[in-house]
Structure formats: structure tokens, C-alpha cells
Design a protein around this motif. Structure first.
Motif, PDB file in Angstrom:
ATOM      1  N   GLU A 199       0.823  -1.206   0.000  1.00 10.22           N
ATOM      2  CA  GLU A 199       0.000   0.000   0.000  1.00 10.22           C
ATOM      3  C   GLU A 199       0.863   1.265   0.000  1.00 10.22           C
ATOM      4  N   ARG A 206       0.576   7.274  -6.666  1.00  9.47           N
ATOM      5  CA  ARG A 206      -0.561   8.190  -6.555  1.00  9.47           C
ATOM      6  C   ARG A 206      -0.054   9.626  -6.373  1.00  9.47           C
ATOM      7  N   MET A 222      -3.099  -0.078 -19.095  1.00  6.74           N
ATOM      8  CA  MET A 222      -4.377  -0.537 -18.570  1.00  6.74           C
ATOM      9  C   MET A 222      -4.397  -2.040 -18.278  1.00  6.74           C
ATOM     10  N   PRO A 225      -3.826  -4.131 -13.319  1.00 10.37           N
ATOM     11  CA  PRO A 225      -5.079  -3.828 -12.598  1.00 10.37           C
ATOM     12  C   PRO A 225      -4.951  -2.674 -11.608  1.00 10.37           C
ATOM     13  N   THR A 226      -3.851  -2.639 -10.858  1.00  7.06           N
ATOM     14  CA  THR A 226      -3.649  -1.561  -9.892  1.00  7.06           C
ATOM     15  C   THR A 226      -3.505  -0.223 -10.599  1.00  7.06           C
ATOM     16  N   LYS A 228      -4.594   0.521 -13.604  1.00  7.99           N
ATOM     17  CA  LYS A 228      -5.861   0.869 -14.250  1.00  7.99           C
ATOM     18  C   LYS A 228      -6.763   1.630 -13.270  1.00  7.99           C
ATOM     19  N   GLU A 229      -6.825   1.154 -12.042  1.00  5.85           N
ATOM     20  CA  GLU A 229      -7.605   1.844 -11.009  1.00  5.85           C
ATOM     21  C   GLU A 229      -7.055   3.247 -10.761  1.00  5.85           C
ATOM     22  N   LEU A 230      -5.736   3.342 -10.691  1.00  2.00           N
ATOM     23  CA  LEU A 230      -5.099   4.621 -10.433  1.00  2.00           C
ATOM     24  C   LEU A 230      -5.347   5.602 -11.580  1.00  2.00           C
ATOM     25  N   GLU A 232      -7.827   5.618 -13.696  1.00  2.00           N
ATOM     26  CA  GLU A 232      -9.236   6.024 -13.690  1.00  2.00           C
ATOM     27  C   GLU A 232      -9.528   7.026 -12.579  1.00  2.00           C
ATOM     28  N   GLU A 233      -8.769   6.918 -11.492  1.00  2.00           N
ATOM     29  CA  GLU A 233      -8.927   7.839 -10.361  1.00  2.00           C
ATOM     30  C   GLU A 233      -8.600   9.282 -10.767  1.00  2.00           C
ATOM     31  N   GLU A 235      -8.913  10.576 -13.931  1.00  2.00           N
ATOM     32  CA  GLU A 235      -9.540  10.965 -15.196  1.00  2.00           C
ATOM     33  C   GLU A 235     -10.129  12.375 -15.165  1.00  2.00           C
TER      34      GLU A 235
END
Length: 455
Positions: A199, A206, A222, A225-226, A228-230, A232-233, A235
């Protein structure tokens, strides 16, 4: 401009020192040890220190800046003198930002693929005759210095390392560059001596996204997975571009990539390399380089320094050396080689050499990392483990962590015995390490194996 380097002999520091000297600065420096190739390069530039050691008398009020290397300590006498005289003190990344804050900054980050993507972008830039400034963390073929600083270039290309900036600045280097365009190639836990949890490690990326200039561009893989989430966060805050592995097929000489209805022959191979290439292509777009021009220029790219370098290549036997050492790099490299040589016997040898890789709690991340190979060997040195003051490892522990059919040894002689016992006809040998298995000369080994084939 008078600039003094504390720990000038470092692999990154000496490149910056040479670049500043070439730009016209008066450069001085000190270090308590300077090894090759730094020594010869500094000497050639005329900025090699006369004596080894720390000399507070070198720190005078005439200095405009002091650049502090990671190798120095917080109680370094030259650093204390600089503080006493209120001379501006910069870490390596801080000074690079100072030199590029009026330029368009492109920063390449990620746990793996940074050097390759940076190399790809520079290859295209050079092929198109564009003038850019840059900093690359590894030595690339054809360059005598991996930092270039000018007043004229509009773009600065920076390889964004997540390791710490200096002994007195514990921020990751890539937090200090404030990119206009940033790329993250993937996130796989590394540097666990600094980032003790997954984490905590992800949080560094981040923060990196958060320091991208307002309205800037974030390019991300993309397929992670980690990440991709970041992506999208961010965007809503940034112009985000997601990329993935393109359509391609392997050939005897490399790869044919399909894009936008056209096919492009490439010298590189492997899904991970093709993924990196698409990321680099999006970076080039931010420099107003068209996709077609990029893909045409990249045809002649043969790889980054220390990344899948051919040592031997004949009809029935090929030998590579590679820098892979983390689990993600190991898996990507081994899989790429097996995909490229599906009918050959692929033998992969890997050395646990870095601080993270020799940590007992990190070992389980290697589970299955070499499964793509037909035969696999892992080497570690108990003496290196002791030197790094880590908890001792056993062969059984390493074997259990990697799983499968991996053979584990802890003597260099056993590595050579394993290799020389093989029949190398219709085979590929892959040597992966950030070191050299404690003394193996790859070129000499390749010659010996070639000779054994001719008997």
C-alpha cells in the motif's frame, strides 16, 4: 555558475556533473570512492577530483549550488559546511527540475520498463533529428553521457525513478519532476527496504500522478489492474490515455506489429516490449510526432542497454544477458524469450542480487516467475546476503519460493557446471542479473559454449 558535487562518483551524479560542465558551469566535486566507468569519464571531462575524500575547504561562498548524492551521509563534513554558509543545496532530481522548469517535461515512471520506454523515445527523437534534453538512469549504447542539458531544447525527457532523492530528502525522485506528460508502465512492489508495504509503495505512484502539472497528460498501462484503477482515479483531473499490448506476430528476426491497418517490422520481441513501444508512441504524440513517423523510426531499435542483449547468436544457439531481477521483470523476460523461440530449449539462469530480492519476506513474490523456461536455475551468494546484513537464506527457502522445477545453487562454480553440462544445440541461454553471478564473464562463456557445439 559554480557547482559542487558531494559524491560526484555515483552512476547518476557523474553524468549530471559532466552535462553541467559541458553546458559551461564550473564543476567541482568530492567522493570517498570513485569506480569505473565514472572515474575515466570524469577525468576525460577534466572534473575528476585530485584526491579521494571529503574536503570542507572546497565549500566556499563562491559556490552557486551544492548537489548532494545519495551515497553521502547526513553528517558529511562538506554538507555541514554548505549548510553553515547557507549555500543552496539540491538533490539530483531537484537540480534536474531546476534545469528544466521552463521546458516541457516528459517523465517515464513504473516498476519496470522505464529505461526501455525512455530508450525507445530517444531513439525516435534522434532518428527524426529533434533536439531534446534528457536524463536516463542506465547507460545506453551510442551515448557517452546519459544526461543532456541545454538552453535551446524545448523538451526534457526524464526517467522517473521511485527511489529516494538524497540522505536529507526522503522523497522519491519522480515526485520532484512535476511532469507535463507522465507515463506509468506498471506497478510491482520493489524497494521494500524503503517502502515496507504494498500500500505504501502504490501510494508513491498516486503522489506522482498528483504532481503532474494541472491539465497535464497521464499515460498508463491498462493491463496492470492496480494501475488501471489509479489511472481512472485521475480521469477528472488529467487528460488520461490508457494503452495495452498491440496486435503482433513473431518472426525469425523479431516481430511484425499491426497498427492502424498497416504492418511494421520490428527488431524487438515479446509482449512486454510491444507494450512498452505503444506507451513510448503515446509519449511521442505529446511531442507532435505522428504514430506513423514513430513506428517507421522505431523499426531500427534493437533494445535498451543491458536489456535482452545478445551475447551469442548462431543457427542453433542463442545466448542473452539481461538486467531482469524483480519478479515482474523476470516473468516478462522469460516469457518473451520462450515466445520468440517456441521450438527451442530455453534455459533461464537468474541471480538474486538486490537488497529486495534477498529479503526473506520478498521471496514469495517470485512464485512462478520462471515457469515459461524449459529449465531454470536461481543463484544467490550467502556472502552477499551477509554483507547486506540480511537474515540468512537457505537453498530450500528459495526453492520453495520460486516453486516448480527451479534448481537453486549458491556457488558460482555450480552455475557454470549446470550450464556446461547442457547440450546447447537448438537452445537459448538467458542470463538474468543486475550483477554477474559473482564473476561470470558472459562473453567468454558464450565463446566456450559455441566451441562445445562445434566439437
Amino acid at each position: 555558475m559554480n557547482v559542487h558535487f558531494i559524491a560526484i562518483g555515483g552512476s547518476a551524479m557523474h553524468n549530471l556533473a559532466i552535462a553541467l560542465s559541458r553546458k559551461g558551469a564550473v564543476v567541482t566535486g568530492s567522493d570517498d570512492e570513485i569506480f569505473e566507468p565514472s572515474r575515466t569519464r570524469l577525468e576525460k571531462q577534466g572534473i575528476l577530483p585530485d584526491s579521494i575524500g571529503w574536503f570542507p575547504e572546497k565549500i566556499t561562498s563562491d559556490l552557486d549550488a551544492v548537489i548532494l548524492g545519495m551515497h553521502a551521509r547526513e553528517d558529511n563534513p562538506e554538507l555541514l559546511k554548505a549548510k553553515e554558509l547557507n549555500i543552496p543545496i539540491y538533490s539530483y532530481p531537484e537540480y534536474l527540475y531546476e534545469q528544466s522548469k521552463n521546458k516541457y517535461r516528459i517523465v517515464i515512471g513504473g516498476s519496470h520498463g522505464k529505461t526501455t520506454i525512455t530508450s525507445m523515445l530517444l531513439h525516435v527523437v534522434n532518428a527524426l533529428g529533434l533536439n531534446v534534453d534528457y536524463m536516463v538512469g542506465a547507460q545506453l549504447e551510442g551515448y557517452d553521457c546519459m544526461v543532456k542539458l541545454t538552453d535551446e531544447a524545448k523538451f526534457m525527457i526524464l526517467e522517473g525513478d521511485e527511489y529516494l532523492s538524497s540522505p536529507i530528502d526522503r522523497r522519491p525522485k519522480f515526485h520532484l519532476y512535476k511532469p507535463n506528460t507522465a507515463l506509468i508502465s506498471g506497478i510491482a512492489w520493489d524497494h521494500i527496504n524503503v517502502f515496507p508495504t504494498w500500500e505504501n509503495y502504490v501510494e508513491q505512484f498516486r503522489i506522482f500522478c498528483d504532481v503532474i502539472e494541472p491539465g497535464g497528460i497521464l499515460i498508463y498501462n491498462m493491463e496492470d489492474p492496480t494501475l488501471k484503477e489509479l489511472g481512472e482515479e485521475f480521469e477528472a483531473k488529467l487528460d488520461t490515455i490508457a494503452y495495452q499490448t498491440p496486435s503482433y506476430r513473431t518472426t525469425d528476426s523479431g516481430t511484425v506489429m499491426s497498427f492502424d491497418g498497416k504492418e511494421y517490422e520490428l527488431n524487438i520481441f515479446g509482449a512486454h516490449n510491444l507494450q512498452n513501444l505503444v506507451g513510448a508512441m503515446h509519449l511521442a504524440e505529446s511531442m507532435y510526432i505522428s504514430n506513423h513517423d514513430f513506428l517507421t523510426a522505431i523499426k531500427t531499435f534493437k533494445g535498451a542497454g543491458k536489456r535482452l542483449q545478445k551475447v551469442v547468436d548462431c543457427n542453433s544457439f542463442t545466448m542473452y544477458k539481461d538486467f531482469a531481477h524483480s519478479p515482474s521483470k523476470l516473468k516478462a523476460t522469460t516469457s518473451a524469450v520462450k515466445e520468440q523461440y517456441p521450438t527451442r530449449n530455453v534455459v533461464a539462469c537468474m541471480e538474486l542480487h538486490t537488497f529486495s530480492s534477498l529479503r526473506k519476506e520478498f521471496l514469495p513474490l517470485y512464485d512462478g516467475a520462471m515457469n515459461a523456461a524449459d529449465e531454470a536455475l536461481v543463484y544467490f551468494s550467502p556472502a552477499v546476503v551477509a554483507h547486506k546484513k540480511l537474515e540468512p537464506l537457505t537453498i530450500e527457502q528459495v526453492q520453495a519460493a520460486f516453486g516448480g522445477k527451479v534448481k537453486v545453487v549458491n556457488e558460482t562454480s555450480e552455475v557454470l557446471e549446470f550450464i556446461k553440462a547442457n547440450n546447447w544445440d537448438n537452445s537459448v541461454l538467458l542470463m538474468m542479473s543486475s550483477g554477474n553471478f559473482d564473476g561470470i564473464d558472459y562473453e567468454r562463456l558464450g565463446e566456450e559454449l559455441l566451441l562445445s557445439l562445434s566439437k
